[in-house]
Each structure stands twice: as structure tokens, then as C-alpha cells.
Design a protein around this motif. Sequence first.
Motif, PDB file in Angstrom:
ATOM      1  N   HIS A  43       0.671   3.574   5.101  1.00  0.00           N
ATOM      2  CA  HIS A  43       0.697   2.177   5.051  1.00  0.00           C
ATOM      3  C   HIS A  43       0.563   1.843   3.609  1.00  0.00           C
ATOM      4  CE1 HIS A  43       0.047  -1.765   6.538  1.00  0.00           C
ATOM      5  NE2 HIS A  43      -0.960  -2.079   5.711  1.00  0.00           N
ATOM      6  N   ALA A  44      -0.035   2.088   2.986  1.00  0.00           N
ATOM      7  CA  ALA A  44      -0.045   1.822   1.451  1.00  0.00           C
ATOM      8  C   ALA A  44       1.300   2.394   0.541  1.00  0.00           C
ATOM      9  CB  ALA A  44      -1.314   2.247   0.803  1.00  0.00           C
ATOM     10  N   ASP A  45       1.953   3.125   1.190  1.00  0.00           N
ATOM     11  CA  ASP A  45       3.239   3.582   0.426  1.00  0.00           C
ATOM     12  C   ASP A  45       4.360   2.933   1.406  1.00  0.00           C
ATOM     13  OD1 ASP A  45       5.312   4.938  -0.553  1.00  0.00           O
ATOM     14  OD2 ASP A  45       4.889   6.914   0.145  1.00  0.00           O
ATOM     15  N   LYS A  46       4.793   1.983   0.954  1.00  0.00           N
ATOM     16  CA  LYS A  46       5.774   1.409   1.796  1.00  0.00           C
ATOM     17  C   LYS A  46       7.342   2.175   1.801  1.00  0.00           C
ATOM     18  CE  LYS A  46       3.332  -2.103   2.468  1.00  0.00           C
ATOM     19  NZ  LYS A  46       2.459  -1.772   3.453  1.00  0.00           N
ATOM     20  N   THR A  47       7.690   3.112   0.707  1.00  0.00           N
ATOM     21  CA  THR A  47       8.492   4.174   0.975  1.00  0.00           C
ATOM     22  C   THR A  47       8.278   5.235   1.762  1.00  0.00           C
ATOM     23  OG1 THR A  47       7.769   5.418  -0.860  1.00  0.00           O
ATOM     24  CG2 THR A  47       8.930   3.723  -1.651  1.00  0.00           C
ATOM     25  N   MET A  48       7.218   5.403   2.282  1.00  0.00           N
ATOM     26  CA  MET A  48       6.577   6.572   3.023  1.00  0.00           C
ATOM     27  C   MET A  48       6.975   7.870   2.631  1.00  0.00           C
ATOM     28  SD  MET A  48       6.894   4.853   6.651  1.00  0.00           S
ATOM     29  CE  MET A  48       6.249   6.220   7.607  1.00  0.00           C
ATOM     30  N   LEU A  49       7.291   7.976   1.266  1.00  0.00           N
ATOM     31  CA  LEU A  49       7.774   9.235   0.699  1.00  0.00           C
ATOM     32  C   LEU A  49       6.896  10.049  -0.237  1.00  0.00           C
ATOM     33  CD1 LEU A  49      11.418   8.047  -0.431  1.00  0.00           C
ATOM     34  CD2 LEU A  49      10.933   9.513   1.578  1.00  0.00           C
ATOM     35  N   ARG A  50       5.954   9.252  -0.685  1.00  0.00           N
ATOM     36  CA  ARG A  50       5.055   9.891  -1.732  1.00  0.00           C
ATOM     37  C   ARG A  50       4.365  11.365  -1.112  1.00  0.00           C
ATOM     38  NH1 ARG A  50       2.211   4.676  -3.911  1.00  0.00           N
ATOM     39  NH2 ARG A  50       1.121   4.790  -1.949  1.00  0.00           N
ATOM     40  N   ASN A  51       3.805  11.218  -0.073  1.00  0.00           N
ATOM     41  CA  ASN A  51       3.150  12.483   0.417  1.00  0.00           C
ATOM     42  C   ASN A  51       4.157  13.479   0.722  1.00  0.00           C
ATOM     43  OD1 ASN A  51       0.405  12.031   0.736  1.00  0.00           O
ATOM     44  ND2 ASN A  51       0.940  10.591   2.231  1.00  0.00           N
ATOM     45  N   SER A  52       5.271  13.245   1.365  1.00  0.00           N
ATOM     46  CA  SER A  52       6.408  14.327   1.590  1.00  0.00           C
ATOM     47  C   SER A  52       7.007  14.907   0.145  1.00  0.00           C
ATOM     48  CB  SER A  52       7.430  13.510   2.311  1.00  0.00           C
ATOM     49  OG  SER A  52       8.476  14.500   2.607  1.00  0.00           O
ATOM     50  N   VAL A  53       7.084  14.090  -0.908  1.00  0.00           N
ATOM     51  CA  VAL A  53       7.703  14.684  -2.044  1.00  0.00           C
ATOM     52  C   VAL A  53       6.728  15.288  -2.891  1.00  0.00           C
ATOM     53  CG1 VAL A  53       8.294  13.854  -4.435  1.00  0.00           C
ATOM     54  CG2 VAL A  53       9.419  12.501  -2.447  1.00  0.00           C
ATOM     55  N   ALA A  54       5.489  14.984  -2.698  1.00  0.00           N
ATOM     56  CA  ALA A  54       4.412  15.863  -3.245  1.00  0.00           C
ATOM     57  C   ALA A  54       4.278  17.147  -2.874  1.00  0.00           C
ATOM     58  CB  ALA A  54       2.813  15.222  -3.229  1.00  0.00           C
ATOM     59  N   ALA A  55       4.413  17.050  -1.703  1.00  0.00           N
ATOM     60  CA  ALA A  55       4.353  18.659  -0.765  1.00  0.00           C
ATOM     61  C   ALA A  55       5.841  19.458  -1.082  1.00  0.00           C
ATOM     62  CB  ALA A  55       4.178  18.593   0.785  1.00  0.00           C
ATOM     63  N   TYR A  56       6.758  18.694  -1.281  1.00  0.00           N
ATOM     64  CA  TYR A  56       8.201  19.241  -1.502  1.00  0.00           C
ATOM     65  C   TYR A  56       7.980  19.866  -3.114  1.00  0.00           C
ATOM     66  CZ  TYR A  56      12.922  20.083  -2.831  1.00  0.00           C
ATOM     67  OH  TYR A  56      14.105  20.704  -3.160  1.00  0.00           O
ATOM     68  N   ILE A  57       7.543  19.154  -4.060  1.00  0.00           N
ATOM     69  CA  ILE A  57       7.388  19.586  -5.231  1.00  0.00           C
ATOM     70  C   ILE A  57       6.436  20.676  -5.405  1.00  0.00           C
ATOM     71  CG2 ILE A  57       6.283  19.168  -7.430  1.00  0.00           C
ATOM     72  CD1 ILE A  57       7.362  16.296  -7.033  1.00  0.00           C
TER      73      ILE A  57
END
Length: 176
Positions: A43-57
Motif C-alpha cells: 500500500h505504501a509503494d504505489k509502484t508495487m515494485l520495491r519488494n520485487s525489485v529488491a528480491a531480484y537484485i
Amino acid sequence: IRGRGNSTWGLAKKPYRLKFNSKEKFLGKGHAKAKSWVLMANHADKTMLRNSVAAYIGEQLGMPFCPGSRFVDLVINDKYLGTYQITDHVDIKKKRVDIVEQEEAATDTSNITGGYLLEADGFYDEEYKFMTNHNVPIMVKSPDSDIINRTQKTYIRNYIQDIENALFCKDFTDAE
């Protein structure tokens, strides 16, 4: 299904934890088959990508555990609740956090350098917790408080503090 999260539970879009009667494999080959899963609302990440991108990195860097995830549209009782991210529940298991879980207290001759699950958590509530010099709250999730001993607690605290000291030192680019 139950609510999860501390600060995120107070937001409009609620995160959930799922626990099934039998093991499910949501994320495909190479990922855990488990009973417990998380539905992150992001909810706090309107892109909904931060967690996914962090795991990918993390995967690209060769980290031993990076939670897998998939985006799903969640409907409960015929009510659409939005797009969620189903992801691994952080747990000590093969294909999750694959460490040796300590089931008995370490002895003087035990190797105390491994088998720990730590969490940086402002809402920490376990028996053994500490604050780093830069006020990062650290909670020891495993081993359990009735198993961990003073030597292990000192080792963990010093190890984490050494990492923080290296990150905040003037010559942090120096490999030594």
C-alpha cells in the motif's frame, strides 16, 4: 487467513498471511512448497515494485535466500481487494531461509557463527533484542530465547555492530 504487519496493518489496504492445511507450491520450480504464505498489500509503494525489485537484485547478487513472489488480484467473499504480491513467509526451511535451526543450547565447543535468523524490526517483541549504535532495532527470531546463550548474544551483537560500523565509517570504500 489472518492480518499481518505492524505499521502496515494500519493502512487502508491490509496485508495478510495465509496458512493452508497442506503444503502448496505457488511460485513454481525452485521455490518452496509450504503451508504459510504472505499476501503483501504494498500500500505504501504505489509502484508495487520495491519488494520485487529488491528480491531480484538479491538474486542477481547471489544471495542465498531472496523471497520469490507473484502478483495476484485478490478477491475475498466476492469483493475485489486489489492487486497483491504473494510471497514467501520468512521461515527456516529448505528453499526459504536454509540454515541449521539450533534446537539445543550451544556449548563452549560449539560453532557460534551460524544458524541465526535476525530481523530489523521497530515492533520487535521477542525476548532477545538489541539496538545498534545507530538505533536500528534487531530481533533474534532464531534460535529461540530459551536456547540462545550469552556467548551467542554477544557474538550476534558484535557482528551486527561491526557491519554497521563499516557502513558508517569515513573510509567505507576501503575493503579493509
